[in-house]
Design an enzyme around this catalytic site. Structure first.
Site, PDB file in Angstrom:
ATOM      1  N   GLY A 239       3.035  -0.327   0.738  1.00  0.00           N
ATOM      2  CA  GLY A 239       2.734  -0.764  -0.689  1.00  0.00           C
ATOM      3  C   GLY A 239       1.295  -0.090  -1.253  1.00  0.00           C
ATOM      4  N   GLY A 275       4.790   4.301   2.976  1.00  0.00           N
ATOM      5  CA  GLY A 275       6.092   5.403   2.072  1.00  0.00           C
ATOM      6  C   GLY A 275       5.428   6.161   1.141  1.00  0.00           C
ATOM      7  N   ARG A 312      13.342   6.501 -11.405  1.00  0.00           N
ATOM      8  CA  ARG A 312      12.351   5.611 -11.322  1.00  0.00           C
ATOM      9  C   ARG A 312      11.895   5.554 -13.170  1.00  0.00           C
ATOM     10  NH1 ARG A 312       7.911   6.183  -9.918  1.00  0.00           N
ATOM     11  NH2 ARG A 312       7.559   4.178  -8.996  1.00  0.00           N
ATOM     12  N   TYR A 316      12.327   1.455 -13.647  1.00  0.00           N
ATOM     13  CA  TYR A 316      11.155   0.612 -13.486  1.00  0.00           C
ATOM     14  C   TYR A 316      10.061   1.141 -14.760  1.00  0.00           C
ATOM     15  CZ  TYR A 316      12.232   1.242  -8.615  1.00  0.00           C
ATOM     16  OH  TYR A 316      13.169   1.103  -7.409  1.00  0.00           O
ATOM     17  N   CYS A 343      25.461  10.352 -19.807  1.00  0.00           N
ATOM     18  CA  CYS A 343      26.016   9.580 -20.862  1.00  0.00           C
ATOM     19  C   CYS A 343      25.431   8.214 -20.863  1.00  0.00           C
ATOM     20  CB  CYS A 343      27.437   9.601 -20.928  1.00  0.00           C
ATOM     21  SG  CYS A 343      27.968  11.460 -20.762  1.00  0.00           S
ATOM     22  N   TYR A 372      10.842   8.040  -3.243  1.00  0.00           N
ATOM     23  CA  TYR A 372      11.871   7.209  -3.959  1.00  0.00           C
ATOM     24  C   TYR A 372      12.531   8.290  -5.066  1.00  0.00           C
ATOM     25  CZ  TYR A 372       9.427   3.631  -1.630  1.00  0.00           C
ATOM     26  OH  TYR A 372       8.851   2.796  -0.547  1.00  0.00           O
TER      27      TYR A 372
HETATM   28  N1  LLP Z   1       7.918  -1.812   4.056  1.00  0.00           N
HETATM   29  C1  LLP Z   1       8.885  -2.463   3.412  1.00  0.00           C
HETATM   30  C2  LLP Z   1       9.440  -3.525   4.135  1.00  0.00           C
HETATM   31  C3  LLP Z   1       9.246  -2.305   2.285  1.00  0.00           C
HETATM   32  O1  LLP Z   1      10.455  -2.720   1.689  1.00  0.00           O
HETATM   33  C4  LLP Z   1       9.071  -1.002   1.675  1.00  0.00           C
HETATM   34  C5  LLP Z   1       9.375  -0.439   0.407  1.00  0.00           C
HETATM   35  C6  LLP Z   1       7.928  -0.372   2.338  1.00  0.00           C
HETATM   36  C7  LLP Z   1       7.205  -0.724   3.630  1.00  0.00           C
HETATM   37  C8  LLP Z   1       7.243   0.873   1.924  1.00  0.00           C
HETATM   38  O2  LLP Z   1       6.289   0.805   0.562  1.00  0.00           O
HETATM   39  P1  LLP Z   1       5.610   1.903   0.015  1.00  0.00           P
HETATM   40  O3  LLP Z   1       4.302   2.012   1.035  1.00  0.00           O
HETATM   41  O4  LLP Z   1       6.103   2.998  -0.026  1.00  0.00           O
HETATM   42  O5  LLP Z   1       5.091   1.164  -1.241  1.00  0.00           O
HETATM   43  N2  LLP Z   1      12.103   2.249  -5.179  1.00  0.00           N
HETATM   44  C9  LLP Z   1      10.742   1.632  -5.533  1.00  0.00           C
HETATM   45  C10 LLP Z   1       9.826   1.451  -4.604  1.00  0.00           C
HETATM   46  C11 LLP Z   1      10.730   0.244  -3.755  1.00  0.00           C
HETATM   47  C12 LLP Z   1       9.912  -0.253  -2.506  1.00  0.00           C
HETATM   48  C13 LLP Z   1      10.793  -1.039  -1.557  1.00  0.00           C
HETATM   49  N3  LLP Z   1      10.264  -1.251  -0.402  1.00  0.00           N
HETATM   50  C14 LLP Z   1      10.027   2.825  -6.412  1.00  0.00           C
HETATM   51  O6  LLP Z   1      10.500   3.771  -6.829  1.00  0.00           O
HETATM   52  O7  LLP Z   1       8.789   2.526  -6.966  1.00  0.00           O
END
Ligand code: LLP
Length: 418
Positions: A239, A275, A312, A316, A343, A372
């Site tokens: 996150g 991530g 994205r 979002y 389209c 993503y």
């Molecule tokens: N751990 C869990 C359990 C998760 O569900 C996620 C992301 C992460 C770790 C990694 O989070 P990060 O460090 O990347 O913030 N598609 C969306 C983001 C969805 C995130 C889903 N879970 C976007 O493009 O913003």
């Protein structure tokens, strides 16, 4: 830490000119910098250096095998959420003992697969899932290492689609029920509780919610140990927010300062499922201008990438910086919508973007697309998915080739009597 820089008006990825790569591979394509991935991983690693920790790269952010291999060879583990992601992580050479498995809909065959591979632990999301993991483990004659994903009811202040630790969200087990669920798990023969997991959301730009949620869950460790559970890991999820345009994103150290003291007290090894912070700014999407088009009220730049390549902005309302890959001095700035050929009116990469005048064939870079981006791409409108190119110094590797029309229909069948 940014390896995408302009030199004399030309955008480079590390030592290579983006326009030269585009000429070789055609557009659109994703372009990644190995050095950016590596330096982001190192930055997170060093920020949390005061405490025993493991970074499990969140495979959903970027699941290309070469990317996973590169991170694994630098010590990262993986956070997976499906049998498919587990397969990728293992194929890429991630050590099974560094893989954590989250997700609230694990099937028995996925559980069996993960148990047979000997992953570090499951992050369990419900009491029924707990029962199923126990059942599968007993059948296989093993003990499944688990953490419960605890929902601390914290508002991370992000887009509602990516806030996951609020009590109205589908994720995790309420903090109030966690102790009871842990006791159930402790008494089941196929389960071994070894950790505590939380993940409160994504693109979080403030360390406060992390601090508050860790405060809430860290106490559990002591209480669980008193009941005889050997809790060795505290997983704070992912996150960490990053900069897309002009937002201020905290450095990894700031997140570390907020949680490390709280975590040290628990004596647990820290797990992180990072991530976006590792992958986001390690990639761009390169696209060509197809047409300039003047609508009655708006001016459009139609490009060859679309919402199926990078969803994205459509999904979002995310804002990605868009700029020409080759700057022309004389170009006047104009306000345009950068749209794709799909389209749907929701098919845009940017709305009301200030862009210098562009011409047919000009290259545009859509920044911060390494997380993503490709992983959420699809074949909608029967568009072939784009290649992924990884640059390392002065070398460029095709780490995923462009799909062909043949790829599009692979696996489909027309019944014989049709
Ligand atoms: N751990 C869990 C359990 C998760 O569900 C996620 C992301 C992460 C770790 C990694 O989070 P990060 O460090 O990347 O913030 N598609 C969306 C983001 C969805 C995130 C889903 N879970 C976007 O493009 O913003």
């Amino acid at each position: 830490m940014n390896d995408f820089l302009y030199k004399n008006g030309d955008l480079y990825c590390e030592e290579l000119r983006v326009a030269d790569i585009a000429e070789k591979v055609g557009t659109p394509f994703y372009l990644y910098s190995e050095n950016t991935f590596a330096s982001h991983l190192k930055a997170v690693d060093e920020a949390f250096g005061d405490i025993e920790h493991l970074i499990c790269f969140s495979v959903k952010a970027n699941s290309n095998l070469a990317v996973l291999r590169m991170l694994a060879s630098r010590g990262a583990g993986a956070d997976v959420v499906s049998g498919g992601e587990l397969y990728r992580a293992l194929k890429a050479g991630v050590e099974p003992g560094k893989i954590v498995y989250a997700g609230l809909g694990k099937t028995s065959s996925e559980i069996e697969y993960a148990l047979n591979e000997g992953i570090l632990m499951f992050n369990v999301e419900s009491s029924e899932e707990l029962m199923l993991i126990n059942e599968v483990a007993v059948r296989l004659g093993v003990e499944a290492p688990i953490a419960l994903r605890v929902n601390p009811d914290i508002d991370p202040g992000t887009h509602p689609y990516i806030a996951t630790g609020l009590k109205q969200s589908k994720f995790g087990i309420p903090l109030t029920e966690a102790m009871a669920e842990y006791e159930v798990a402790h008494n089941l023969p196929g389960l071994k509780p070894i950790g505590i997991h939380q993940h409160i959301g994504s693109q979080i730009l403030d360390s406060g919610p992390f601090e508050n949620s860790v405060k809430k869950v860290a106490n559990l460790a002591g209480s669980l140990r008193e009941l005889g559970m050997e809790i060795a890991y505290l997983n704070i999820g992912g996150g960490f927010g990053i900069q897309y345009t002009d937002e201020e994103a905290p450095a990894p150290e700031e997140f570390a300062r907020a949680v490390v003291p709280l975590l040290s007290e628990t004596g647990c090894t820290l797990l992180m499922e990072v991530g976006r912070m590792i992958a986001g700014n390690a990639g761009i999407l390169v696209t060509s201008v197809l047409y300039n088009k003047q609508g009655e009220e708006k001016r459009f730049v139609v490009v060859d990438a679309a919402m199926n390549d990078l969803i994205r902005p459509s999904l979002y309302q995310a804002i990605h910086t868009i700029a020409p890959a080759v700057k022309r001095d004389e170009a006047e700035p104009v306000k345009v919508d950068v749209v794709g050929p799909i389209c749907e009116s929701g098919d845009f990469l940017g709305q009301d973007v200030e862009l210098p005048e562009v011409e047919q064939g000009d290259l545009l870079a859509v920044f911060t697309a390494g997380a993503y981006g490709f992983t959420m791409s699809s074949n909608y409108n029967s568009r072939t998915r784009v290649p992924e190119i990884l640059v390392s110094g002065s070398k460029a590797y095709v780490i995923r080739r462009r799909e062909t029309y043949e790829d599009l229909i692979r696996g489909e069948a027309i019944p014989e009597d049709f």
